[in-house]
Motif scaffolding. Sequence first.
Motif, PDB file in Angstrom:
ATOM      1  N   PHE A 261      -7.826 -11.796  -5.249  1.00  0.00           N
ATOM      2  CA  PHE A 261      -7.816 -10.401  -5.699  1.00  0.00           C
ATOM      3  C   PHE A 261      -6.906 -10.286  -6.907  1.00  0.00           C
ATOM      4  N   LYS A 262      -7.454  -9.833  -8.021  1.00  0.00           N
ATOM      5  CA  LYS A 262      -6.696  -9.712  -9.258  1.00  0.00           C
ATOM      6  C   LYS A 262      -6.438  -8.265  -9.649  1.00  0.00           C
ATOM      7  N   GLY A 263      -6.861  -7.324  -8.799  1.00  0.00           N
ATOM      8  CA  GLY A 263      -6.768  -5.908  -9.138  1.00  0.00           C
ATOM      9  C   GLY A 263      -8.160  -5.342  -9.373  1.00  0.00           C
ATOM     10  N   PHE A 264      -8.264  -4.028  -9.386  1.00  0.00           N
ATOM     11  CA  PHE A 264      -9.551  -3.399  -9.676  1.00  0.00           C
ATOM     12  C   PHE A 264      -9.831  -3.490 -11.173  1.00  0.00           C
ATOM     13  N   GLY A 265     -11.104  -3.502 -11.513  1.00  0.00           N
ATOM     14  CA  GLY A 265     -11.515  -3.723 -12.886  1.00  0.00           C
ATOM     15  C   GLY A 265     -11.032  -2.659 -13.854  1.00  0.00           C
ATOM     16  N   GLU A 266     -11.047  -3.019 -15.107  1.00  0.00           N
ATOM     17  CA  GLU A 266     -10.544  -2.145 -16.173  1.00  0.00           C
ATOM     18  C   GLU A 266     -11.254  -0.801 -16.213  1.00  0.00           C
TER      19      GLU A 266
END
Length: 217
Positions: free
Chosen positions: A3-8
């Motif tokens: 998990f890298k975070g929610f998209g831009e």
Amino acid sequence: MEFKGFGEYAIDFYDGLVVDNTKAYWEDHKQTYLDDVRAPMEALLAVLEPEFGRGKVFRPYRDVRFSKDKRPYKDHCGGVVELGRGGGGYYVQVGTEGLMVAGGSFAMASDQLARYRESVADDRRGGELVKIIAKLARKGWEIRGEQLKRPPRGVDPDHPRLDLLRRKAIYAAKVWEPDDTLHEPGCLDRVRQGWRELIALNEWCADHVGLTEKGFR
């Protein structure tokens, strides 16, 4: 799954959907939903699974069968881990307001509600819930859940825990407005720490509300 975070463009997608909640908008921006919203939500739940259990992502479509509001799509994406509906659960949501983390009993069938009120009325069990809620409130959690306007039938209007007895659902929620962390791995830390703070409330719900043998309306 990482998990890298929610998209831009996760928040931009929902901002646009609020303005134009149509199939045309959805089809034109579906890939953004899949890449920036749904895939990260699935990854987030997968990372949290070893500690909290297997989660699921809610469908993006609204149930409009009995609603005057016929907008076809939800303006947020939610994920949940729960033992069974009403018996305690962990929830996370991303949408126009940012990130919401929540937990507790979001809905109760009639048998669950009866057990909940019996437990709240009891000094020991009800007193335990009061302490759990007070601790959450000190940490910035908002206690939510549908409430009756009047005391339930047979309940003393002067009962010291009347506010809790009037509830038909009880859960705690915390919201972070859209910021850079939403799109970074640090978003995981917010959700994980939030769910950990909600363990006591969910354990109380599991013990004193439990699973239902009846359906929900």
